[in-house]
Design a protein around this motif. Structure first.
Motif, PDB file in Angstrom:
ATOM      1  N   GLN A 287       9.424   6.748  45.173  1.00 41.10           N
ATOM      2  CA  GLN A 287      10.880   6.727  44.961  1.00 41.10           C
ATOM      3  C   GLN A 287      11.227   6.914  43.483  1.00 41.10           C
ATOM      4  O   GLN A 287      11.915   6.120  42.846  1.00 41.10           O
ATOM      5  CB  GLN A 287      11.468   5.402  45.476  1.00 41.10           C
ATOM      6  N   VAL A 288      10.710   8.007  42.933  1.00 41.18           N
ATOM      7  CA  VAL A 288      10.924   8.325  41.515  1.00 41.18           C
ATOM      8  C   VAL A 288      12.193   9.170  41.381  1.00 41.18           C
ATOM      9  O   VAL A 288      12.390  10.130  42.134  1.00 41.18           O
ATOM     10  CB  VAL A 288       9.726   9.113  40.934  1.00 41.18           C
ATOM     11  N   PHE A 289      13.038   8.797  40.458  1.00 36.91           N
ATOM     12  CA  PHE A 289      14.253   9.567  40.160  1.00 36.91           C
ATOM     13  C   PHE A 289      14.236   9.957  38.693  1.00 36.91           C
ATOM     14  O   PHE A 289      13.968   9.132  37.821  1.00 36.91           O
ATOM     15  CB  PHE A 289      15.524   8.747  40.468  1.00 36.91           C
ATOM     16  N   TYR A 290      14.535  11.226  38.467  1.00 31.75           N
ATOM     17  CA  TYR A 290      14.482  11.707  37.069  1.00 31.75           C
ATOM     18  C   TYR A 290      15.506  10.966  36.207  1.00 31.75           C
ATOM     19  O   TYR A 290      15.339  10.795  35.009  1.00 31.75           O
ATOM     20  CB  TYR A 290      14.739  13.218  37.002  1.00 31.75           C
ATOM     21  N   ALA A 291      16.571  10.490  36.827  1.00 36.39           N
ATOM     22  CA  ALA A 291      17.596   9.773  36.067  1.00 36.39           C
ATOM     23  C   ALA A 291      17.018   8.523  35.398  1.00 36.39           C
ATOM     24  O   ALA A 291      17.539   8.036  34.397  1.00 36.39           O
ATOM     25  CB  ALA A 291      18.751   9.380  36.978  1.00 36.39           C
ATOM     26  N   GLU A 292      15.920   8.026  35.969  1.00 37.14           N
ATOM     27  CA  GLU A 292      15.303   6.831  35.396  1.00 37.14           C
ATOM     28  C   GLU A 292      14.800   7.060  33.972  1.00 37.14           C
ATOM     29  O   GLU A 292      14.639   6.127  33.208  1.00 37.14           O
ATOM     30  CB  GLU A 292      14.124   6.382  36.270  1.00 37.14           C
ATOM     31  N   VAL A 293      14.539   8.303  33.620  1.00 37.23           N
ATOM     32  CA  VAL A 293      14.027   8.571  32.269  1.00 37.23           C
ATOM     33  C   VAL A 293      15.065   9.305  31.438  1.00 37.23           C
ATOM     34  O   VAL A 293      14.771   9.735  30.348  1.00 37.23           O
ATOM     35  CB  VAL A 293      12.729   9.413  32.328  1.00 37.23           C
ATOM     36  N   SER A 294      16.271   9.462  31.973  1.00 38.25           N
ATOM     37  CA  SER A 294      17.318  10.124  31.201  1.00 38.25           C
ATOM     38  C   SER A 294      17.835   9.166  30.132  1.00 38.25           C
ATOM     39  O   SER A 294      17.775   7.944  30.293  1.00 38.25           O
ATOM     40  CB  SER A 294      18.469  10.553  32.111  1.00 38.25           C
ATOM     41  N   PRO A 295      18.384   9.678  29.036  1.00 41.79           N
ATOM     42  CA  PRO A 295      18.884   8.833  27.954  1.00 41.79           C
ATOM     43  C   PRO A 295      20.014   7.937  28.469  1.00 41.79           C
ATOM     44  O   PRO A 295      20.828   8.362  29.274  1.00 41.79           O
ATOM     45  CB  PRO A 295      19.418   9.834  26.929  1.00 41.79           C
TER      46      PRO A 295
ATOM     47  N   LYS B 191      10.003  14.011  32.486  1.00 44.02           N
ATOM     48  CA  LYS B 191      10.777  14.016  31.233  1.00 44.02           C
ATOM     49  C   LYS B 191      10.373  15.180  30.354  1.00 44.02           C
ATOM     50  O   LYS B 191      11.219  15.881  29.794  1.00 44.02           O
ATOM     51  CB  LYS B 191      10.569  12.695  30.505  1.00 44.02           C
ATOM     52  N   GLN B 192       9.060  15.384  30.216  1.00 43.85           N
ATOM     53  CA  GLN B 192       8.586  16.504  29.378  1.00 43.85           C
ATOM     54  C   GLN B 192       9.054  17.850  29.937  1.00 43.85           C
ATOM     55  O   GLN B 192       9.412  18.759  29.191  1.00 43.85           O
ATOM     56  CB  GLN B 192       7.062  16.484  29.292  1.00 43.85           C
ATOM     57  N   ALA B 193       9.067  17.949  31.278  1.00 39.52           N
ATOM     58  CA  ALA B 193       9.464  19.209  31.930  1.00 39.52           C
ATOM     59  C   ALA B 193      10.969  19.300  32.144  1.00 39.52           C
ATOM     60  O   ALA B 193      11.431  20.261  32.774  1.00 39.52           O
ATOM     61  CB  ALA B 193       8.744  19.345  33.262  1.00 39.52           C
ATOM     62  N   LYS B 194      11.708  18.317  31.641  1.00 49.73           N
ATOM     63  CA  LYS B 194      13.170  18.308  31.766  1.00 49.73           C
ATOM     64  C   LYS B 194      13.609  18.426  33.228  1.00 49.73           C
ATOM     65  O   LYS B 194      14.548  19.149  33.566  1.00 49.73           O
ATOM     66  CB  LYS B 194      13.797  19.411  30.919  1.00 49.73           C
ATOM     67  N   GLY B 195      12.866  17.738  34.092  1.00 53.62           N
ATOM     68  CA  GLY B 195      13.236  17.676  35.499  1.00 53.62           C
ATOM     69  C   GLY B 195      12.695  18.792  36.356  1.00 53.62           C
ATOM     70  O   GLY B 195      12.862  18.784  37.576  1.00 53.62           O
ATOM     71  N   ASN B 196      12.020  19.778  35.753  1.00 52.24           N
ATOM     72  CA  ASN B 196      11.483  20.915  36.505  1.00 52.24           C
ATOM     73  C   ASN B 196      10.194  20.474  37.198  1.00 52.24           C
ATOM     74  O   ASN B 196       9.174  20.213  36.533  1.00 52.24           O
ATOM     75  CB  ASN B 196      11.227  22.089  35.562  1.00 52.24           C
ATOM     76  N   LYS B 197      10.225  20.392  38.521  1.00 51.38           N
ATOM     77  CA  LYS B 197       9.069  19.867  39.262  1.00 51.38           C
ATOM     78  C   LYS B 197       7.844  20.767  39.140  1.00 51.38           C
ATOM     79  O   LYS B 197       6.713  20.288  39.080  1.00 51.38           O
ATOM     80  CB  LYS B 197       9.450  19.666  40.729  1.00 51.38           C
ATOM     81  N   ALA B 198       8.059  22.084  39.121  1.00 52.36           N
ATOM     82  CA  ALA B 198       6.909  22.997  39.016  1.00 52.36           C
ATOM     83  C   ALA B 198       6.188  22.797  37.685  1.00 52.36           C
ATOM     84  O   ALA B 198       4.954  22.744  37.630  1.00 52.36           O
ATOM     85  CB  ALA B 198       7.394  24.447  39.152  1.00 52.36           C
TER      86      ALA B 198
ATOM     87  N   ASN C 125      -0.381   2.314  41.590  1.00 56.22           N
ATOM     88  CA  ASN C 125       0.914   2.925  41.942  1.00 56.22           C
ATOM     89  C   ASN C 125       1.853   2.975  40.742  1.00 56.22           C
ATOM     90  O   ASN C 125       2.593   3.937  40.533  1.00 56.22           O
ATOM     91  CB  ASN C 125       1.565   2.155  43.101  1.00 56.22           C
ATOM     92  N   GLU C 126       1.828   1.840  39.972  1.00 56.10           N
ATOM     93  CA  GLU C 126       2.678   1.787  38.788  1.00 56.10           C
ATOM     94  C   GLU C 126       2.294   2.892  37.787  1.00 56.10           C
ATOM     95  O   GLU C 126       3.142   3.560  37.197  1.00 56.10           O
ATOM     96  CB  GLU C 126       2.560   0.409  38.137  1.00 56.10           C
ATOM     97  N   LYS C 127       0.964   3.071  37.630  1.00 54.79           N
ATOM     98  CA  LYS C 127       0.489   4.103  36.694  1.00 54.79           C
ATOM     99  C   LYS C 127       0.895   5.494  37.175  1.00 54.79           C
ATOM    100  O   LYS C 127       1.353   6.336  36.389  1.00 54.79           O
ATOM    101  CB  LYS C 127      -1.029   4.031  36.567  1.00 54.79           C
ATOM    102  N   GLN C 128       0.737   5.727  38.493  1.00 57.62           N
ATOM    103  CA  GLN C 128       1.129   7.037  39.036  1.00 57.62           C
ATOM    104  C   GLN C 128       2.609   7.307  38.782  1.00 57.62           C
ATOM    105  O   GLN C 128       3.006   8.385  38.345  1.00 57.62           O
ATOM    106  CB  GLN C 128       0.845   7.093  40.543  1.00 57.62           C
ATOM    107  N   LYS C 129       3.432   6.304  39.051  1.00 62.07           N
ATOM    108  CA  LYS C 129       4.873   6.472  38.865  1.00 62.07           C
ATOM    109  C   LYS C 129       5.199   6.741  37.401  1.00 62.07           C
ATOM    110  O   LYS C 129       6.029   7.614  37.070  1.00 62.07           O
ATOM    111  CB  LYS C 129       5.601   5.219  39.367  1.00 62.07           C
ATOM    112  N   SER C 130       4.523   6.025  36.510  1.00 62.26           N
ATOM    113  CA  SER C 130       4.774   6.209  35.072  1.00 62.26           C
ATOM    114  C   SER C 130       4.383   7.613  34.618  1.00 62.26           C
ATOM    115  O   SER C 130       5.100   8.263  33.835  1.00 62.26           O
ATOM    116  CB  SER C 130       3.993   5.160  34.267  1.00 62.26           C
ATOM    117  N   LEU C 131       3.242   8.066  35.107  1.00 61.15           N
ATOM    118  CA  LEU C 131       2.780   9.406  34.721  1.00 61.15           C
ATOM    119  C   LEU C 131       3.731  10.485  35.237  1.00 61.15           C
ATOM    120  O   LEU C 131       4.013  11.472  34.554  1.00 61.15           O
ATOM    121  CB  LEU C 131       1.360   9.648  35.241  1.00 61.15           C
ATOM    122  N   ILE C 132       4.214  10.263  36.475  1.00 55.12           N
ATOM    123  CA  ILE C 132       5.153  11.250  37.055  1.00 55.12           C
ATOM    124  C   ILE C 132       6.446  11.278  36.247  1.00 55.12           C
ATOM    125  O   ILE C 132       6.993  12.345  35.936  1.00 55.12           O
ATOM    126  CB  ILE C 132       5.428  10.911  38.529  1.00 55.12           C
ATOM    127  N   LEU C 133       6.948  10.085  35.875  1.00 58.97           N
ATOM    128  CA  LEU C 133       8.171  10.013  35.076  1.00 58.97           C
ATOM    129  C   LEU C 133       7.987  10.702  33.727  1.00 58.97           C
ATOM    130  O   LEU C 133       8.862  11.444  33.245  1.00 58.97           O
ATOM    131  CB  LEU C 133       8.585   8.549  34.864  1.00 58.97           C
TER     132      LEU C 133
END
Length: 922
Positions: free
Chosen positions: A914-922, A886-893, A874-882
């Protein structure tokens, strides 16, 4: 010659330094034994020596004049334009340069351009600048004479004479007197004409001015031709020819031989006359003298007619044809005499034909001033017409003349409006209108004004130096234009001092204006502007028929201006749209360039032997149009290679279209490939192009081709064979032209053996084969790939020691990478996202840390339970999604595409973890 050249140089220097004149007149520096070549060499030597910009320009104008007298017109114009177009020169110097350009136009018989350049020169000078003014007055008088505007020409020649006498310039005085003579002769004032000619001769002899004396002797010969005194003609023409030969003025040889031919024909010496006429024709054709060529043909026709030679008719017809092809406001000067001679010649052979030409000659002669030549022609014509039956003349002569005049005016209006209508830009339309009005009226300058928002707007102007409102007579100009606009009436005051209508309008007497013409511009009684014309140097009385012509023209002009302004509005909108389209085109070109750079196969990472072999193969593949089949495990970059083939090939400017055959349901695949027509099935609300059409001219990449059903494979095979498709619900075949690149993650031969791929389709698709190696077979490229993905994810290089980097890469290179490059990319994104900007093995996935069998790496002595594995997963999945977000600048597609999973799956996993894009924001 050296002494003569030195003397000319001394005279040039004296005029520049002692007299400080802005014009050097050629006769003042020509010595008795000199000629034009000597004068040119002397002037050129002085120009090279001169440092002062203004004095150098004065010498340049002199050199232009020497070239002009030597018939080197291209060189003359080149030199004159140097001064005319050079900035910060005194106005008189520039004015003289424009005068020289006008003189060149005159020699080329470009009368409209001559007049325009003369008026540019007049705009730059005033009556106090006599040194330049005399030259301009002379030239503009000559061009009006040649255009048949004898009264206007006379005014300019009178002023030319007045200024020459006031300044004591006898060189110019001889020209003014000579030109007055020939103009008066044209106006039927022969006694005054001969007096002026004799006066010009005396001044020429007194001055030793060879050029002017030569012209005067030639004019005397022409005068005595008209008075029927052939012996005087021969004597005077001989003297003129001797002078012109001595100074090398070849241009005038034609005129001299024409006078000889006329005189010898008058004396009955036809053979001698024929020789001189032939010489005249030869010189005229050699120097492209458009007026003298038809005159020489006319003389040859008369001479051969006197010898009963049937070739005479050929020369008459050629002469008439050339005269009528010449640009003219009316009937070309001289054509009436050829028509008279040809009509007379035809009477004995073809009476109706002869009558036709005699009638044409009569109509033109009726409109000519009563010169001696015209009077003789009318008298001869009268006798000839009396011998022709009256039944051949259905209309009275007076009626014919008026009909011809109306027809001429209508023709000119049609020609002018056609020329103006051919222009679309409002500015050019207004310039054409103003130029036409100035030339027709004989005015020197003018402008077109529009009344907008209670203010005058001076849209287009000619020959005003600077702002119109700064003109000395601007108050008078404004009064006139305002009155014309208020009342909608035309003001024509060729002589403003004697005009009652102008007197009622003007409250302050003008300081410089001599003549004024102003025409209102209106559409359906709505006044919106005015055309204003004036003259500062001479009165410009013009005949009533010309006024009527201009009034009619201005009625048409108002409609044209209205249309041009509407067109201008449309053009402005079109330009804005064009700018927007250009921006779009530039943006597309930029994106195209970015795509070409991004997918250049030279940027595909890999230095190992297998990749170098692949690059050599790609070099050959991109140069062909043949189908390509790419085979390789999932994640090896099959689509990347397909794009590299497209963006490095001949089809790179067209579309690249990609389709994953496994991702499209069977029921929708046919519509996606071939498109459908409106109403073809439920939900087909509009016609839709298929991917084959969209890829037209480009490349169509079909991945996982083995997942396509047998039915669709059969339809695809037909398309590849026939190169046409038919939309669902469509009746017509549509040609398609796309390069096909197909791919699968299973060897295509195995797909054929398994029955997943038709064998005949396989042979169509598998013309060129590319096998992509899995990452485990190119581990030497892993360090390069790691560095590339790290910089792509973070924008910077890692801050690791060599030991840390070595340990990190060793683990990666010892892993077999079943997911290939895609798996490696995701792993690096993960470490880069949650690590501390270093190659930290702590953040690598557990299965990578384990390494290959027999070489497990332990990071903990604790046993790992099933629950622990689930948490790690689960941790790996969450990390990969984050990392992907980040690479897609929040664009889910885009993030879903990076992770190679459907967008809906990504959304479900985001909610689950429970992934939030803000978690990887500067």
């Amino acid at each position: 010659m050296a002494d003569t050249k030195s003397e000319i140089r001394r005279r040039i220097r004296a005029i520049l330094d002692d007299e400080e004149s802005l014009v050097i007149e050629l006769p003042k520096v020509m010595t008795e034994a000199g000629n034009f070549d000597t004068a040119f060499q002397a002037a050129e030597a002085e120009r090279k020596k001169e440092k002062n910009t203004v004095k150098k320009a004065v010498i340049t104008n002199l050199i232009s004049r020497i070239h002009w007298d030597s018939n080197r017109f291209e060189e003359a114009e080149k030199e004159a334009r140097k001064s005319a177009e050079k900035k910060k020169l005194p106005n008189p110097v520039k004015a003289y340069a424009y005068c020289m350009i006008g003189a060149i136009n005159l020699r080329r018989e470009e009368y409209a351009q001559t007049e325009a350049n003369c008026k540019k020169a007049l705009a730059l000078i005033d009556e106090k600048e006599d040194a330049v003014l005399v030259h301009v007055l002379n030239l503009i008088g000559v061009v009006h004479y040649l255009k048949g505007k004898y009264s206007l020409a006379l005014e300019y020649h009178k002023l030319h004479k007045e200024v020459s006498e006031r300044t004591g310039n006898k060189t110019q005085l001889i020209r003014a007197v000579g030109n007055l003579a020939i103009t008066l002769f044209r106006l039927g004032r022969s006694e005054e004409a001969i007096e002026y000619l004799m006066q010009a001769r005396e001044i020429g002899i007194e001055l030793g001015d060879k050029i002017s004396l030569g012209y005067t002797m030639n004019n005397l010969a022409s005068y005595h031709t008209g008075t029927g005194e052939p012996k005087k003609v021969i004597a005077e023409a001989k003297e003129a020819l001797r002078i012109f030969k001595e100074i090398g003025h070849k241009w005038m040889f034609t005129d001299c031989h024409l006078n000889f031919a006329k005189a010898y024909l008058e004396q009955g010496e036809n053979d001698t006359a024929a020789k001189h006429a032939a010489k005249a024709l030869s010189y005229a054709e050699e120097m492209d003298q458009k007026t003298n060529v038809p005159r020489a043909h006319e003389l040859l026709g008369k001479i051969l007619s006197a010898q009963n030679n049937p070739v005479a008719g050929t020369h008459f017809r050629k002469s008439i044809e050339l005269f009528e092809s010449m640009p003219s406001d009316g009937d070309p000067e001289g054509v009436e005499f050829v028509m008279l001679a040809y009509g007379k010649y035809l009477l004995g052979q073809d009476e109706p034909g002869g009558k036709e030409y005699l009638e044409k000659a009569a109509r033109i002669l009726k409109k000519r001033p009563p010169t001696i030549q015209v009077k003789h022609a009318r008298k001869e014509l009268s006798g000839l017409l009396e011998s022709i039956p009256k039944k051949l003349f259905p209309a009275r002569e007076e009626e014919v003349v008026w009909i011809e005049q109306d027809r001429d005016n209508l023709r000119k209006i049609l020609e002018i409006t056609k020329a103006i209508n051919s222009e679309k830009e409002t500015e050019k339309v207004l310039e054409l209108i103003l130029d036409t009005a100035i030339e027709t009226s004989g005015a020197e300058r003018g402008f077109i004004a529009f009344f907008e928002n209670s203010h005058w707007k001076y849209e287009t102007q000619r020959n005003f130096v600077g702002d119109i409102e700064s003109e000395p007579d601007y108050p008078t100009i404004r009064e006139i234009v305002t009155d014309v606009m208020s009342n909608g009436t035309v003001l024509t005051a060729g002589n403003i001092a004697e005009s009652e209508s102008a007197g009622r309008i003007i409250t302050t007497p003008p300081r410089t204006l001599k003549g004024v013409f102003t025409f209102p511009l209106a559409i359906k009684e709505k006044l919106f502007g005015a055309v204003y014309l004036d003259s500062r140097f001479v009165v410009t009385d013009i005949p009533p028929e010309t006024i009527d012509f201009l009034v009619t023209l201005m009625e048409q002009v108002a409609l044209i201006i209205d249309k041009a302004q509407l067109y201008e509005e449309v053009r402005t909108l079109s330009e804005k749209l064009g700018e927007k389209l250009e921006e779009t085109r530039s943006e597309l070109e930029k994106k195209q360039h970015e795509l070409e750079q991004r997918y250049s196969y030279k940027n595909i990472i890999g230095k190992g032997a297998k990749m170098q072999k692949l690059f050599l193969l790609l070099d050959k593949v991109v140069e062909t149009e043949l189908p390509v089949y790419i085979s390789g495990d999932s994640g090896t970059g099959k689509e990347l290679i397909a794009k590299a083939i497209h963006y490095n090939g001949t089809r790179k400017k067209k579309h690249f279209v990609a389709l994953n055959c496994a991702a499209i349901p069977e029921s929708l695949l046919e519509s996606e490939l071939f498109g459908h027509e409106k109403g073809a099935f439920t939900g087909a609300d509009a016609t839709k192009k298929g991917l084959f059409e969209i890829a037209g001219g480009g490349t169509f990449f079909m991945d996982e081709i083995g997942n396509m059903s047998a039915t669709m494979q059969q339809k695809l095979l037909r398309v590849l064979q026939e190169k046409t498709i038919r939309r669902i619900g469509g009746k017509k075949s549509i040609a398609v032209n796309a390069r096909i690149i197909s791919a699968s993650n299973i060897d295509p031969r195995q797909l054929v053996d398994d029955g997943s791929l038709r064998e005949d389709l396989f042979y169509r698709l598998n013309v060129l084969t590319i096998n992509l190696p899995p990452l485990r077979e190119r581990v030497e490229d892993i360090p390069l790939l790691v560095e590339h993905f790290w910089e792509k994810a973070t924008g910077v290089s890692p801050e690791s020691s060599q030991e840390e980097k070595g340990k990190f890469l060793n683990l990666l290179m010892n892993y077999d990478w079943p997911g290939n490059i895609r798996e490696l990319e995701n792993e690096i994104y993960r470490v880069a996202s949650i690590g501390e900007k270093v190659f930290d093995t702590e953040y690598l996935s557990k299965h990578i840390l384990k390494g290959p069998p027999g070489e497990q790496v332990s990071i903990s002595t604790e046993r790992v339970s099933l629950k622990d594995l689930e948490e790690l997963f689960n941790e790996k999945q969450k990390s990969l999604i984050l990392a992907a977000l980040k690479q897609a600048k929040g664009n889910k597609a885009k993030a879903a595409k990076i992770l190679d999973i459907p967008r809906t799956s990504l959304i479900n996993k985001i909610k689950k973890h429970q992934v939030f894009y803000a978690e990887v924001s500067p």
